[in-house]
Design a protein around this motif. Structure first.
Motif, mmCIF file in Angstrom:
data_model
loop_
_atom_site.group_PDB
_atom_site.id
_atom_site.type_symbol
_atom_site.label_atom_id
_atom_site.label_comp_id
_atom_site.label_asym_id
_atom_site.label_seq_id
_atom_site.Cartn_x
_atom_site.Cartn_y
_atom_site.Cartn_z
ATOM 1 N N LEU A 31 -8.281 9.944 0.404
ATOM 2 C CA LEU A 31 -8.645 9.716 2.333
ATOM 3 C C LEU A 31 -9.678 11.298 2.348
ATOM 4 O O LEU A 31 -9.864 11.075 3.048
ATOM 5 C CB LEU A 31 -7.608 9.186 2.501
ATOM 6 C CG LEU A 31 -7.404 9.060 4.117
ATOM 7 C CD1 LEU A 31 -8.660 7.966 4.582
ATOM 8 C CD2 LEU A 31 -6.171 8.289 4.547
ATOM 9 N N MET A 32 -7.952 11.673 1.812
ATOM 10 C CA MET A 32 -8.494 13.811 2.228
ATOM 11 C C MET A 32 -9.601 14.162 1.739
ATOM 12 O O MET A 32 -10.321 14.644 2.430
ATOM 13 C CB MET A 32 -7.593 14.464 1.335
ATOM 14 C CG MET A 32 -5.643 13.913 2.275
ATOM 15 S SD MET A 32 -6.046 14.536 3.982
ATOM 16 C CE MET A 32 -4.914 12.601 4.380
ATOM 17 N N VAL A 79 -0.271 16.387 -6.795
ATOM 18 C CA VAL A 79 -1.730 16.293 -5.953
ATOM 19 C C VAL A 79 -2.241 17.693 -6.399
ATOM 20 O O VAL A 79 -3.497 17.597 -6.811
ATOM 21 C CB VAL A 79 -1.759 16.811 -4.251
ATOM 22 C CG1 VAL A 79 -3.324 16.787 -4.114
ATOM 23 C CG2 VAL A 79 -1.168 15.370 -3.504
ATOM 24 N N TYR A 99 -4.322 9.456 -0.948
ATOM 25 C CA TYR A 99 -4.140 10.400 -0.531
ATOM 26 C C TYR A 99 -5.119 11.286 -0.571
ATOM 27 O O TYR A 99 -6.044 11.497 0.091
ATOM 28 C CB TYR A 99 -3.004 10.770 -0.609
ATOM 29 C CG TYR A 99 -2.698 12.468 0.338
ATOM 30 C CD1 TYR A 99 -2.667 13.648 -0.262
ATOM 31 C CD2 TYR A 99 -2.284 11.960 1.304
ATOM 32 C CE1 TYR A 99 -2.883 14.623 0.281
ATOM 33 C CE2 TYR A 99 -2.094 13.331 2.388
ATOM 34 C CZ TYR A 99 -2.592 14.653 1.526
ATOM 35 O OH TYR A 99 -2.714 16.198 2.622
ATOM 36 N N ILE A 127 0.884 -0.720 0.144
ATOM 37 C CA ILE A 127 -0.498 0.305 -0.053
ATOM 38 C C ILE A 127 0.637 1.460 0.050
ATOM 39 O O ILE A 127 -0.031 2.629 -0.376
ATOM 40 C CB ILE A 127 -1.088 -0.314 1.004
ATOM 41 C CG1 ILE A 127 -2.348 0.770 0.973
ATOM 42 C CG2 ILE A 127 0.003 0.445 2.647
ATOM 43 C CD1 ILE A 127 -2.815 1.085 2.116
ATOM 44 N N LYS A 128 2.335 1.083 0.391
ATOM 45 C CA LYS A 128 2.775 2.191 0.533
ATOM 46 C C LYS A 128 3.062 3.070 -0.964
ATOM 47 O O LYS A 128 3.217 4.122 -1.264
ATOM 48 C CB LYS A 128 3.920 1.832 1.119
ATOM 49 C CG LYS A 128 4.732 1.771 1.757
ATOM 50 C CD LYS A 128 5.714 1.952 2.403
ATOM 51 C CE LYS A 128 6.630 2.941 3.614
ATOM 52 N NZ LYS A 128 7.875 3.331 4.404
ATOM 53 N N PHE A 182 0.704 6.004 -1.598
ATOM 54 C CA PHE A 182 1.205 7.050 -0.587
ATOM 55 C C PHE A 182 2.808 7.299 -1.098
ATOM 56 O O PHE A 182 3.262 8.947 -0.721
ATOM 57 C CB PHE A 182 1.386 6.959 0.819
ATOM 58 C CG PHE A 182 -0.104 7.129 1.142
ATOM 59 C CD1 PHE A 182 -1.018 5.385 1.007
ATOM 60 C CD2 PHE A 182 -0.967 7.940 1.914
ATOM 61 C CE1 PHE A 182 -2.240 4.611 2.003
ATOM 62 C CE2 PHE A 182 -2.422 7.501 2.017
ATOM 63 C CZ PHE A 182 -2.541 6.583 1.941
ATOM 64 N N GLN A 183 3.565 7.404 -2.088
ATOM 65 C CA GLN A 183 4.729 8.026 -2.881
ATOM 66 C C GLN A 183 3.814 9.548 -3.768
ATOM 67 O O GLN A 183 4.300 9.050 -4.493
ATOM 68 C CB GLN A 183 5.621 7.567 -3.407
ATOM 69 C CG GLN A 183 5.651 5.749 -2.609
ATOM 70 C CD GLN A 183 6.978 6.096 -1.083
ATOM 71 O OE1 GLN A 183 7.218 7.037 -1.719
ATOM 72 N NE2 GLN A 183 6.608 5.310 -0.643
ATOM 73 N N ILE A 184 3.684 10.660 -3.194
ATOM 74 C CA ILE A 184 3.177 11.537 -3.884
ATOM 75 C C ILE A 184 4.222 12.560 -3.140
ATOM 76 O O ILE A 184 4.728 12.954 -2.414
ATOM 77 C CB ILE A 184 2.237 11.815 -3.539
ATOM 78 C CG1 ILE A 184 1.623 11.964 -1.714
ATOM 79 C CG2 ILE A 184 0.905 10.841 -4.344
ATOM 80 C CD1 ILE A 184 0.478 11.813 -1.463
ATOM 81 N N ASN A 185 3.966 13.815 -4.657
ATOM 82 C CA ASN A 185 4.841 15.143 -2.900
ATOM 83 C C ASN A 185 3.931 16.816 -4.115
ATOM 84 O O ASN A 185 2.135 15.789 -4.587
ATOM 85 C CB ASN A 185 5.251 15.629 -4.276
ATOM 86 C CG ASN A 185 5.846 15.517 -5.649
ATOM 87 O OD1 ASN A 185 4.568 14.649 -7.029
ATOM 88 N ND2 ASN A 185 6.943 15.641 -6.030
ATOM 89 N N ASN A 186 4.068 17.258 -3.750
ATOM 90 C CA ASN A 186 2.732 18.859 -3.424
ATOM 91 C C ASN A 186 1.954 18.981 -5.442
ATOM 92 O O ASN A 186 1.093 18.801 -5.255
ATOM 93 C CB ASN A 186 3.465 20.295 -3.731
ATOM 94 C CG ASN A 186 3.854 19.939 -1.939
ATOM 95 O OD1 ASN A 186 3.533 19.411 -1.158
ATOM 96 N ND2 ASN A 186 4.288 20.640 -1.227
#
Lengths: 182, 263
Positions: free
Chosen positions: A72-73, A26, A69, A15-16, A19-23
């Motif tokens: 979820l947000m 997104v 991410y 699952i990791k 979540f490997q994201i950056n600004n």
């Protein structure tokens, strides 16, 4: 006995990497959700490794990769915005938070189950469990925007207009994104 | 109380000694210790427990009677009411792990945005201490109580759920070079950055914040909280380029607290 049967139901993917994201990822993804018509390329980029298996890139490199991410947000923002609206009207109670939470979790799970059932009916083999969670979770972004528009701008005509527009754009986004799966 | 019981039972047991009880002779320290564990109801069966029962012999039996034995504690009624304990015992605050200097420094770092002290001494940041956060949580509840809202359990519950979920999220988002981040450290950072919200609830006691100006002020305070806590997380997790992404869940958590304060 319990160990084997329980581990049959726990999803085995990592699952990791969702979540490997950056600004910038997104930001671009949010723009894509709200206005997907300018985008020309929707296929996911494969990772440049020397393995035989088909592995896709992480969300940092590839804007079309699903992530967990934003859903979820979006989910929590949706609950929060509705609580703020209720609070401004004057009827806030902390129990409303948990009520909204359980209601929204139920709707989310229902959506995932319907989609999964659709995959089962149409005999689609090659999908990942977290991808479904991710794509169904993106709907919270347009919904939150809609609640904000309804609260701040307030007119019925604007609300219906933005509702139809966001519906079309979200549908377009989903169809194009999931074309590689189905 | 055990002494009297023993002395009462002794006359009876002295006369009655069946043969199979010869097995319980005093034959070694270990058996005697184990025997002493359940011994006070079986008087008179092994050597030191017979007629000559007195406190000093009880201390030779095993370690259990340390509370009755009077080797290290000081005597007298004044000592009973004082706080002196065994010699060589650490002071209470040190045992509990509460270090006032660290708490004060971390609080000042949140208030002033100037966290050079913290960055230069990484062991303060790593000092995973929950005393400050619990204190701030109780202060928040107290100010809310002054407002007429009894929400202690909601504060605690939201805090706990928020800390657990944020910790999982940050662990997932962290890259693999960082060492394992503890959940207590996350909880500590989040709790310390709750301080501006405590100030906000203090303001709410005197001025009602349920109007437009109050919303703006609340927004500013939430921004202050998330600014300082995202800075701490950036330093602790060594993540780069994800500051807004870290700040957004923190902002949501502090907004939920602000909802409790205002509405």
């Amino acid at each position: 006995y319990a160990q084997q049967n329980v581990s049959n139901y726990i999803p085995k993917e990592d699952i990791k990497k969702y979540f490997q994201i950056n600004n910038s990822y997104v930001f671009k993804k949010l723009m894509l959700l709200l206005f997907p018509f300018r985008n020309k390329q929707w296929a996911r980029l494969p990772m440049t490794t020397s393995e035989n298996k088909q592995v896709y890139s992480s969300p940092i490199e590839d804007i079309n990769a699903p992530d967990l991410y934003i859903p979820l947000m979006g989910f929590i923002t949706f609950i929060l915005i509705r609580s703020i609206v209720i609070g401004v009207e004057g009827e806030f109670d902390p129990q409303i938070l948990s009520l909204l939470f359980s209601k929204d979790i139920a709707i989310y799970i229902l959506d995932v189950v319907i989609l999964w059932f659709g995959f089962f009916v149409f005999n689609v083999q090659d999908y990942k469990y977290f991808d479904i969670l991710s794509y169904t979770g993106y709907k919270f972004v347009p919904i939150s925007v809609l609640v904000l528009i309804k609260e701040i701008l307030g007119g019925r005509f604007i609300f219906y207009l933005s509702f139809i527009y966001l519906l079309i754009s979200y549908g377009f986004f989903l169809i194009r994104s999931m074309r590689s799966i189905v | 109380m055990a002494f009297n019981y023993n002395q009462q039972q002794n006359p009876q047991y002295n006369t009655y000694k069946p043969n199979n009880l010869e097995f319980y002779q005093y034959s070694g320290q270990q058996q005697n210790q184990q025997y002493a564990a359940n011994s006070f109801v079986n008087p008179g069966l092994s050597g030191p427990m017979t007629n000559t029962f007195n406190p000093t012999s009880a201390t030779t039996v095993g370690d259990l009677t340390g509370s009755i034995g009077d080797t290290q504690l000081s005597h007298g009624i004044l000592a009973a009411f004082s706080t002196s304990g065994y010699p060589g015992e650490a002071p209470l605050l040190e045992e509990l792990g509460i270090n006032f200097q660290h708490i004060k420094m971390k609080t000042l770092a949140v208030l002033n945005f100037r966290s050079k002290n913290l960055v230069n001494n990484p062991e303060i940041l790593g000092d995973s201490d929950l005393a400050g956060p619990i204190l701030f949580g109780v202060m928040l509840g107290a100010f809310l109580l002054l407002n007429g809202k009894f929400h202690f359990s909601y504060i605690y519950g939201v805090d706990l759920i928020g800390i657990i979920s944020l910790h999982q999220l940050f662990k997932l988002m962290a890259n693999s070079e960082v060492e394992n981040i503890d959940i207590i450290k996350t909880g500590s950072v989040i709790g310390y950055c709750l301080l501006p919200l405590v100030i906000l609830s203090g303001i709410n006691v005197v001025i009602n914040l349920n109007n437009f100006l109050g919303y703006i002020l609340t927004g500013l305070f939430i921004f202050w909280c998330t600014f300082s806590s995202s800075y701490f997380f950036m330093v602790a997790f060594k993540l780069s380029n994800v500051r807004i992404l870290i700040a957004y869940p923190l902002a949501i958590l502090y907004s939920i607290f602000a909802l409790f304060i205002i509405f």
